[in-house]
Design an enzyme around this catalytic site. Structure first.
Site, PDB file in Angstrom:
ATOM      1  N   HIS A  93       0.857  -1.191   0.000  1.00  0.00           N
ATOM      2  CA  HIS A  93       0.000   0.000   0.000  1.00  0.00           C
ATOM      3  C   HIS A  93       0.891   1.238   0.000  1.00  0.00           C
ATOM      4  CE1 HIS A  93      -3.496  -2.489   1.826  1.00  0.00           C
ATOM      5  NE2 HIS A  93      -3.613  -2.399   0.511  1.00  0.00           N
ATOM      6  N   GLU A  96       1.794   3.781   3.062  1.00  0.00           N
ATOM      7  CA  GLU A  96       2.313   3.232   4.310  1.00  0.00           C
ATOM      8  C   GLU A  96       3.841   3.268   4.309  1.00  0.00           C
ATOM      9  OE1 GLU A  96       0.364  -0.567   4.507  1.00  0.00           O
ATOM     10  OE2 GLU A  96      -1.632   0.338   4.416  1.00  0.00           O
ATOM     11  N   HIS A 224       2.704  -3.780   6.873  1.00  0.00           N
ATOM     12  CA  HIS A 224       1.758  -2.694   6.594  1.00  0.00           C
ATOM     13  C   HIS A 224       1.779  -1.689   7.750  1.00  0.00           C
ATOM     14  CE1 HIS A 224      -0.787  -4.772   3.375  1.00  0.00           C
ATOM     15  NE2 HIS A 224       0.034  -5.732   3.776  1.00  0.00           N
ATOM     16  N   GLU A 298       0.917  -4.861  11.142  1.00  0.00           N
ATOM     17  CA  GLU A 298       0.452  -3.480  11.015  1.00  0.00           C
ATOM     18  C   GLU A 298       1.254  -2.669  12.033  1.00  0.00           C
ATOM     19  OE1 GLU A 298      -1.656  -2.254   8.880  1.00  0.00           O
ATOM     20  OE2 GLU A 298      -2.816  -3.958   8.111  1.00  0.00           O
TER      21      GLU A 298
END
Length: 363
Positions: A93, A96, A224, A298
């Site tokens: 992504h 990020e 992420h 994350e």
């Protein structure tokens, strides 16, 4: 004549300086506490290979929609036979930015320690690391253009002819319960899952690589942000991985290792349990094809800054995430190379005992 010589030297020095700028700064001056452009990261990758030719090579395994080469770093001691391997990708992504920063930090740490740290040295002997610092290169470059593009998430492929929108969420485009939950069929949506599974060349490239190496891959780590989470398969609320309990145990141990560094808490669970349902993720695809240990990290934070994580948090974020990742990698390694782990532990204890005996007789 003297003036001419001085002029020639200045010209050469200028050309050398320009070459270094074009090829990236020297490793010693590379700033791991800053975010870097794609050009800088690409130059850094080449430099890692040049400076560590015995353990680092580059592999190009596909192209983005905009025809950029998707390249990974293969790290480990060379072997005449195929080795078991760990996969790590960052930057699927675009917005990020902390994710590519982590991949670079991880590479720096293992390359800086394998000669002196017996544990990392053992990992290099038994495993190969396949590390892609930026998977969504087109999107990442686009996110650097200006403030209006900074929060771009998707790839840069166009939609159908009648749409002014573009981009597919690459982490909804894999052939893993594709199109079932947590997606949109609207191309303008940030979670648009593509016209078909693997419609995006980036997702197809990863799929092909994993398929070609699936018998050797033990672990899949995809990085992420944000949320401070460790996610296990699957993203569909009605499907669980066959080794779910073990994945949770390994994930919780990683979260404990993370917290020990700077006190940050990471939640562990499946995406539906701790985040939201989704489908078509790379993590789920990796587990579906038989890679036993598959996790999504994350990274920081929990929403205070979100995707615009300040640069003064890069180093602590990467330090703690490194310990979490190594917790998983060490577990996976030891489960598959039990005798090696026992030998290293015995050697360590023998060394410690010898040191204790020698020092205990010093008066």
């Amino acid at each position: 004549m003297m003036q001419a010589s001085i002029t020639s030297i200045l010209v050469v020095l200028t050309l050398v300086a320009q070459d270094r700028l074009a090829g990236g700064l020297e490793h010693k001056s590379y700033d791991y506490t800053k975010y870097h452009t794609m050009d800088e990261i690409s130059a850094w990758m080449n430099q890692m290979q040049r400076e560590n030719p015995d353990v680092v090579s580059t592999m190009t395994y596909g192209q983005t929609y905009e025809k950029r080469n998707i390249t990974l770093l293969k790290i480990g001691f060379s072997s005449t036979t195929p080795k078991k391997a760990i996969w790590m990708d960052c930057g699927i992504h675009a917005r990020e930015w902390i994710a590519p920063a982590f991949c670079q930090h991880f590479v720096k740490e293992v390359l800086g320690s394998y000669k002196t740290d017996s544990r990392v040295n053992m990992l290099f002997k038994n495993l190969d690391f396949y590390i892609t610092p930026v998977l969504n290169m087109d999107g990442y470059i686009y996110s650097w253009l200006n403030n209006s593009t900074r929060l771009w998430r998707k790839s840069r492929s166009p939609c159908h002819e009648n749409s002014t929108c573009s981009g597919t969420d690459l982490n909804r485009n894999f052939y893993a319960n594709w199109g079932m939950v947590g997606i949109s069929r609207n191309c303008c949506s940030e979670v648009y899952n593509g016209a078909t599974a693997l419609s995006e060349p980036e997702a197809e490239a990863v799929t092909d690589f994993l398929g070609a190496h699936q018998n050797h891959l033990l672990c899949y780590l995809t990085i992420h942000s944000y949320g401070q989470l460790i996610l296990v398969p699957y993203g569909h609320p009605n499907i669980s991985a066959p080794n779910y309990d073990e994945l949770m145990e390994v994930g919780l141990a990683a979260a404990k290792a993370i917290k020990a560094v700077h006190g940050k808490s990471y939640k562990v669970g499946s995406s539906p349990d701790v985040l939201y349902p989704n489908s078509g993720s790379s993590r789920d695809f990796a587990r579906l094809i038989g890679i036993p240990y598959s996790f999504t990290f994350e990274l920081r934070d929990e929403g205070q800054h979100g995707f615009i994580l300040p640069e003064d948090q890069i180093q602590p974020t990467c330090q703690e995430a490194y310990e979490g990742a190594m917790s998983i990698i060490n577990y996976v390694h030891d489960k598959n190379f039990k005798n090696t782990a026992i030998t290293v532990t015995a050697t360590l204890w023998t060394t410690l005992m010898a040191l204790w005996i020698s020092t205990s007789h010093v008066f």
